[in-house]
Write a protein that holds these residues in place. Structure first.
Motif, PDB file in Angstrom:
ATOM      1  N   ARG A  41       0.835  -1.199   0.000  1.00 37.41           N
ATOM      2  CA  ARG A  41       0.000   0.000   0.000  1.00 37.41           C
ATOM      3  C   ARG A  41       0.875   1.257   0.000  1.00 37.41           C
ATOM      4  O   ARG A  41       0.592   2.234  -0.713  1.00 37.41           O
ATOM      5  CB  ARG A  41      -0.916  -0.016   1.220  1.00 37.41           C
ATOM      6  CG  ARG A  41      -1.928   1.103   1.274  1.00 37.41           C
ATOM      7  CD  ARG A  41      -2.757   1.033   2.559  1.00 37.41           C
ATOM      8  NE  ARG A  41      -3.460  -0.238   2.720  1.00 37.41           N
ATOM      9  CZ  ARG A  41      -4.231  -0.528   3.771  1.00 37.41           C
ATOM     10  NH1 ARG A  41      -4.352   0.361   4.761  1.00 37.41           N
ATOM     11  NH2 ARG A  41      -4.851  -1.696   3.848  1.00 37.41           N
ATOM     12  N   ALA A  42       1.951   1.239   0.790  1.00 39.40           N
ATOM     13  CA  ALA A  42       2.851   2.392   0.851  1.00 39.40           C
ATOM     14  C   ALA A  42       3.545   2.627  -0.485  1.00 39.40           C
ATOM     15  O   ALA A  42       3.659   3.767  -0.952  1.00 39.40           O
ATOM     16  CB  ALA A  42       3.883   2.184   1.962  1.00 39.40           C
ATOM     17  N   ALA A  52       2.120   5.207   5.892  1.00 42.67           N
ATOM     18  CA  ALA A  52       1.015   4.307   5.554  1.00 42.67           C
ATOM     19  C   ALA A  52       0.392   3.714   6.805  1.00 42.67           C
ATOM     20  O   ALA A  52      -0.830   3.552   6.896  1.00 42.67           O
ATOM     21  CB  ALA A  52       1.513   3.195   4.630  1.00 42.67           C
TER      22      ALA A  52
END
Length: 334
Positions: A41-42, A52
């Motif tokens: 996700r980051a 994140a």
């Protein structure tokens, strides 16, 4: 300074979650099940892993020491497919004692015989910390195995039936995820026990590769951001409730002959190690071993490694795998 740490948690019903710890406080992160998921996700969002994590918000508060005692904490990184988590390491990377270094330099200067290991150590002192953007001296490198050999908090470190020894190595390990474009991202550092067979290694240094094909343990915390320049910890062995050996160990770049960046370059320069989606656990080495002090480990011994700013130790009992009942491994013809 307060450091952020990520931990992976598995509840009694098998549900996975991630914990963010800062100082003595910790809480679950809503909407994320694994460190790898959060790292992906980051990367996709162009943020740091810490950013994140904070963007997830705060879930329920949690006592990480209590969760460790309950057996609910996992290694801080894993992969759904263990073949896509690779464990490797570099040796002869730590400075050791000033006296030992002086003896090495004196031997080299006087023309006395210099072993290959000593030569590699001296080359690391000379070229292991290059200027930014330049290539430094190549270190010793070894392969440990894949994710099936990664041991979690409290689990046994099991030496093979044929092992001559099972000994601790208190270290820092870099944790990495390879992005979709082949970029290696360092997620953080973990406290580690890079478990090895020192009797086999000392018999002949050419058997180093054999001695390293062993399990390894990570502490439950992934240290985020810029790590401390110098790290001081303690490594000990507990037998039948009594500490039979204990010694401080030093790590961090300030106590090493190589920078993390130089060790990372010489690992990830190979295309093989930049395969998208893979996780890498890379052990940075140590200068402190109970084996060097004449300790012979026994099944049931507990290795315990602790160091600030990690709040929790790496603690694992020693075990030996059961024999197969066969003297040799049989390969069958088809």
């Amino acid at each position: 300074m307060t450091y952020l740490r990520l931990l992976q948690h598995r509840s009694a019903d098998g549900a996975r979650s991630v914990i963010l710890a800062e100082g003595d406080l910790a809480h679950f992160l809503p909407g994320v099940a694994t460190t790898r998921e959060l790292a992906q996700r980051a990367i996709a969002g162009g943020t740091t892993l810490a950013e994140a994590a904070k963007a997830c918000g705060q879930g329920e508060a949690v006592d990480i020491s209590a969760e460790l005692a309950a057996g609910n904490l996992l290694a801080p990184i894993d992969h759904d497919d263990s073949a896509h988590l690779l464990m490797t390491g570099t040796g002869l990377t730590h400075l050791g004692s000033a006296e030992g270094r002086d003896k090495m330099h004196q031997a080299a200067a006087s023309g006395e015989h210099v072993t290959d290991s000593m030569r590699m150590f001296l080359e690391g002192l000379e070229g292991g910390k290059p200027a930014a953007g330049t290539e430094g001296q190549q270190p010793e490198w070894f392969y440990k195995g894949d994710g099936q050999l990664l041991v979690g908090p409290g689990d046994a470190l099991t030496m093979p039936e044929f092992a001559k020894d099972g000994g601790e190595e208190p270290e820092l390990a870099g944790i990495y995820l390879i992005g979709e474009d082949g970029t290696a991202y360092r997620l953080g550092l973990a406290l580690a026990n890079e478990f090895s067979d020192h009797v086999t290694e000392r018999h002949n240094y050419l058997w180093l590769a054999h001695s390293k094909l062993r399990q390894a343990a990570l502490g439950p915390e992934l240290l985020l951001g810029t790590p401390p320049e110098k790290l001081e910890g303690t490594s000990k062995i507990v037998r039948n409730g009594e500490t039979i050996w204990e010694k401080p160990f030093l790590s961090g770049e300030g106590n090493m002959s190589h920078t993390f960046a130089n060790l990372e370059h010489h690992h990830f320069k190979y295309d093989l190690f930049r395969r998208p989606g893979d996780v890498h656990v890379h052990f940075f080495g140590t200068a402190t071993l109970s084996f060097s002090d004449g300790i012979t480990t026994q099944e049931g011994d507990i290795f315990e490694i602790s160091a600030s700013p990690f709040a929790l130790p790496v603690s694992n009992p020693l075990a030996r795998a059961a024999g197969s009942g066969e003297a040799t491994t049989t390969v069958k013809f088809l």
